[in-house]
Design a protein around this motif. Structure first.
Motif, PDB file in Angstrom:
ATOM      1  N   ARG A   1      64.063  14.004  48.005  1.00 50.64           N
ATOM      2  CA  ARG A   1      62.796  14.309  47.272  1.00 50.64           C
ATOM      3  C   ARG A   1      61.576  13.929  48.119  1.00 50.64           C
TER       4      ARG A   1
ATOM      5  N   ILE B   1      69.173  16.221  46.832  1.00 53.81           N
ATOM      6  CA  ILE B   1      67.970  16.661  47.141  1.00 53.81           C
ATOM      7  C   ILE B   1      67.118  15.619  47.939  1.00 53.81           C
TER       8      ILE B   1
ATOM      9  N   ASP C   1      61.295  20.810  36.575  1.00 51.46           N
ATOM     10  CA  ASP C   1      60.592  20.143  35.540  1.00 51.46           C
ATOM     11  C   ASP C   1      59.276  20.861  35.224  1.00 51.46           C
ATOM     12  N   GLU C   2      58.236  20.106  34.567  1.00 47.56           N
ATOM     13  CA  GLU C   2      56.937  20.676  34.310  1.00 47.56           C
ATOM     14  C   GLU C   2      56.222  20.899  35.481  1.00 47.56           C
ATOM     15  N   TRP C   3      56.465  20.227  36.551  1.00 51.95           N
ATOM     16  CA  TRP C   3      55.692  20.191  37.454  1.00 51.95           C
ATOM     17  C   TRP C   3      56.322  21.014  38.795  1.00 51.95           C
TER      18      TRP C   3
ATOM     19  N   PHE D   1      59.358  20.617  40.218  1.00 50.45           N
ATOM     20  CA  PHE D   1      60.290  20.144  41.116  1.00 50.45           C
ATOM     21  C   PHE D   1      61.890  20.016  40.352  1.00 50.45           C
ATOM     22  N   PRO D   2      62.765  20.188  41.183  1.00 40.45           N
ATOM     23  CA  PRO D   2      64.190  20.411  40.773  1.00 40.45           C
ATOM     24  C   PRO D   2      64.833  19.238  39.941  1.00 40.45           C
ATOM     25  N   VAL D   3      65.436  19.610  38.916  1.00 42.34           N
ATOM     26  CA  VAL D   3      66.368  18.798  38.084  1.00 42.34           C
ATOM     27  C   VAL D   3      67.602  19.276  38.266  1.00 42.34           C
TER      28      VAL D   3
END
Lengths: 75, 366
Positions: A13, A11, A33-35, A37-39
């Motif tokens: 970023r 990705i 993730d909590e915002w 955004f991909p993990v």
């Protein structure tokens, strides 16, 4: 290349703006993730899935690196 | 001096020179790629890491040699010197009528891809690179950065020394695995400006501290600034300044920074300050940094203030675990190692903070 071959992902970023579509298309490989955004947890299980996620990313931040390699994936 | 590019390459390979800016990558391998792509050379003299002062020292003491070294490494003559805008180093370079890339003072601005981006007309922010910047950075189907070789000022100085003193001279210093002289910046947190020392791999850290006049009253050490981590005084006492010793603590000589945390100072105050600095100084372009670093800084501050809980600590560990590998540059990776190292070194102190006291001060936390 068969469509069932696992595909490594990367990705950009600096480009990603957390639309989160990738996580919906290839949940086996990507969660958010909590915002939002991909993990990246691993490879996409098929070429078709990886390709769809790449095409559907509104900012073209997802990159399909190619068949999964032994040395692991970028997160 | 005749600059036969392949001879320079051979000499650097024989000498085993590695980058002195932090990553310690083989200079010969980087240069070989750069020569193949006819890259422009950026001599990085930003001292971008917290506690770093050696780039400024090199240009103060050895400017002529660095300029000669740059000419040897970039026979095309396309050389530019990067320094923070308005710094004494930038002034010195301008006075010498060299081409200067004035870099904003933000921490990530002196990262390799950020410098290349700035040089080629972009902002001083890191970019995602799919191949080495010496070869142009981007994938073949995408916008490329022009090939750019970014070398630390000390690395360029060492290259010049090797070309005129020889590879055996270089290898007569240090160890087989980490040959050659190298610089280190030693400072005491809250004290005077860093002292820059010449050292070699294998010198005991206690000896380095003694030579810098910083051996008294050592509580612990920050190795490598924001991109590094910590050693307790006892660990430092048993360690030499070399990769193999520091690797036991997930640390490396890196950019050559040692910051002494005095015994009377609570190390968590420094940890919290470094993490907040890292959050404020990110390029604010990658989500994991933009949102992740301030959240990590908040968690650390809560715990240090004694207002955190087990859940705060668990959340901090989770957030830190999601930082590595998720930025265009390695800034988030560095902060993750920093926090993990702090938890390893000073975890018990943090437990005390949670119980409303700081054993360091033998008093309650604010």
């Amino acid at each position: 290349m068969t469509s069932e071959q696992p595909q490594s992902l990367a990705i950009d970023r600096a480009v990603c703006t957390a639309h989160g579509i990738c996580a919906g298309v290839i949940p086996e490989a990507i969660t958010l993730d909590e915002w939002g955004f991909p993990v990246v947890h691993g490879a996409a299980s098929s070429t078709r899935g990886a390709d769809a996620a790449r095409r559907l990313c509104p900012v073209a931040a997802l990159r399909v690196v190619g068949p999964r390699r032994k040395d692991g994936d970028r997160r | 001096m005749s600059a036969n590019p392949s001879r320079v390459l051979d000499l650097l390979g024989e000498a085993g020179l590695t980058g002195r800016g932090g990553a310690a990558f083989s200079t010969a391998r980087k240069l070989e790629l750069a020569q193949r792509h006819d890259a422009t050379l950026i001599v990085n003299a930003c001292d971008g890491e917290v506690g770093a002062a050696k780039d400024a020292w090199v240009l103060r003491q050895h400017l002529a040699e660095v300029v000669r070294g740059a000419d040897l490494l970039a026979p095309s003559g396309r050389v530019v010197f990067a320094a923070h805008g308005g710094s004494a180093t930038a002034e010195r370079l301008l006075l010498a009528r060299l081409r200067v890339l004035q870099v904003p003072r933000r921490y990530v601005s002196s990262e390799e891809s950020a410098l290349a981006n700035l040089l080629h007309g972009g902002p001083a922010k890191p970019v995602t690179t799919w191949q080495p910047i010496s070869a142009g950075g981007a994938a073949p189907d995408e916008r490329r950065l022009a090939p750019t070789l970014v070398l630390n000022a000390e690395t360029v100085w060492r290259a010049e020394q090797i070309t005129h003193l020889g590879a055996p001279w270089f290898r007569s210093y240090g160890t087989e695995a980490e040959p050659g002289p190298r610089l280190v910046s030693v400072s005491v947190v809250g004290g005077a400006a860093p002292v820059v020392l010449e050292t070699v791999a294998g010198e005991p850290i206690t000896s380095l501290l003694a030579r810098a006049g910083a051996a008294d009253n050592v509580g612990s050490l920050n190795i490598g600034g924001v991109g590094g981590g910590f050693l307790t005084a006892a660990e430092a006492g048993e360690s030499r300044w070399q990769r193999s010793d520091l690797a036991a603590y997930d640390l490396a000589p890196g950019a050559g920074v040692i910051r002494v945390l005095p015994a009377q100072m609570c190390p968590w105050n420094d940890v919290a300050a470094l993490v907040r600095f890292a959050a404020d100084e990110s390029a604010r372009q990658c989500g994991p940094c933009l949102f992740g670093l301030p959240a990590v800084a908040d968690d650390v501050e809560l715990l240090v203030a004694g207002r955190g809980s087990e859940a705060t600590l668990a959340r901090l560990r989770h957030r830190v675990g999601l930082l590595p590998g998720r930025g265009a540059c390695h800034h988030p990776d560095g902060v993750a190692s920093l926090v993990r190292s702090a938890l390893r070194c000073f975890g018990e102190d943090l437990d005390a903070h949670g119980q409303g006291r700081c054993d360091h001060h033998h008093r309650s936390v604010a």
